[in-house]
Design a protein around this motif. Sequence first.
Motif, PDB file in Angstrom:
ATOM      1  N   LEU A   1       2.824  67.147  32.207  1.00  0.00           N
ATOM      2  CA  LEU A   1       1.928  66.537  33.187  1.00  0.00           C
ATOM      3  C   LEU A   1       0.985  67.626  33.669  1.00  0.00           C
ATOM      4  N   ALA A   2      -0.302  67.388  33.578  1.00  0.00           N
ATOM      5  CA  ALA A   2      -1.285  68.385  34.000  1.00  0.00           C
ATOM      6  C   ALA A   2      -2.404  67.672  34.754  1.00  0.00           C
ATOM      7  N   LYS A   3      -2.661  68.136  35.973  1.00  0.00           N
ATOM      8  CA  LYS A   3      -3.717  67.550  36.799  1.00  0.00           C
ATOM      9  C   LYS A   3      -4.874  68.541  36.843  1.00  0.00           C
ATOM     10  N   GLY A   4      -6.005  68.135  36.314  1.00  0.00           N
ATOM     11  CA  GLY A   4      -7.144  69.038  36.242  1.00  0.00           C
ATOM     12  C   GLY A   4      -8.463  68.306  36.353  1.00  0.00           C
ATOM     13  N   LYS A   5      -9.525  69.098  36.461  1.00  0.00           N
ATOM     14  CA  LYS A   5     -10.863  68.518  36.507  1.00  0.00           C
ATOM     15  C   LYS A   5     -11.868  69.499  35.944  1.00  0.00           C
ATOM     16  N   VAL A   6     -12.945  68.941  35.421  1.00  0.00           N
ATOM     17  CA  VAL A   6     -14.090  69.730  34.979  1.00  0.00           C
ATOM     18  C   VAL A   6     -14.974  69.934  36.199  1.00  0.00           C
ATOM     19  N   LEU A   7     -15.457  71.154  36.389  1.00  0.00           N
ATOM     20  CA  LEU A   7     -16.324  71.459  37.533  1.00  0.00           C
ATOM     21  C   LEU A   7     -17.780  71.298  37.090  1.00  0.00           C
ATOM     22  N   PRO A   8     -18.446  70.205  37.507  1.00  0.00           N
ATOM     23  CA  PRO A   8     -19.796  69.931  36.995  1.00  0.00           C
ATOM     24  C   PRO A   8     -20.850  70.944  37.434  1.00  0.00           C
ATOM     25  N   LYS A   9     -20.724  71.527  38.606  1.00  0.00           N
ATOM     26  CA  LYS A   9     -21.748  72.484  39.055  1.00  0.00           C
ATOM     27  C   LYS A   9     -21.706  73.774  38.247  1.00  0.00           C
TER      28      LYS A   9
END
Length: 159
Positions: free
Chosen positions: A26-34
């Motif tokens: 399980l991995a919670k992540g996000k791409v940082l658009p800025k």
Amino acid sequence: ALEGRRLCEFSPPVLGDGAQPNQVVLAKGKVLPKQTPKSLRKAAYLAVKLRLGGGDWYELTIRPRGGRFKLDRSPESGAVSEGGTSDAIRPLKKPNALRLDVNGARVTAFVNGDELASVVDPNPGDVGGRKVSFGLGSRKDGKRSTVGVFDRVRVGVPE
């Protein structure tokens, strides 16, 4: 924070306990658009892999822009190749919780608690790795990198 052109992945120091371990990541992540160049955002993705090793793996990738997902394996097998779109996939700046389970020959992929795909691999013996990884990248080449963050990762054995 991770940065990756094609794929930047991290493999925690955890190994399965057998030749074909039952595993869940399980991995919670996000791409940082800025921080990610505009030219790479559409093709940016998050990924988790199980039974990784020697060129073998099961992989779930999601592309937050467009809400697309892909469940795949290496070596390739048409029986373990699912893809599509899901409203459960959140946009770039929002975190997505990816979960991939491998229990015997059954491979199940989730995002944000919603099941995306569940398949039975007719030849699970072809995938013999024991490691786990998570990461991010972009399917498009660029001079700069995709930037993102994972703030929670758990590895275990499926119930």
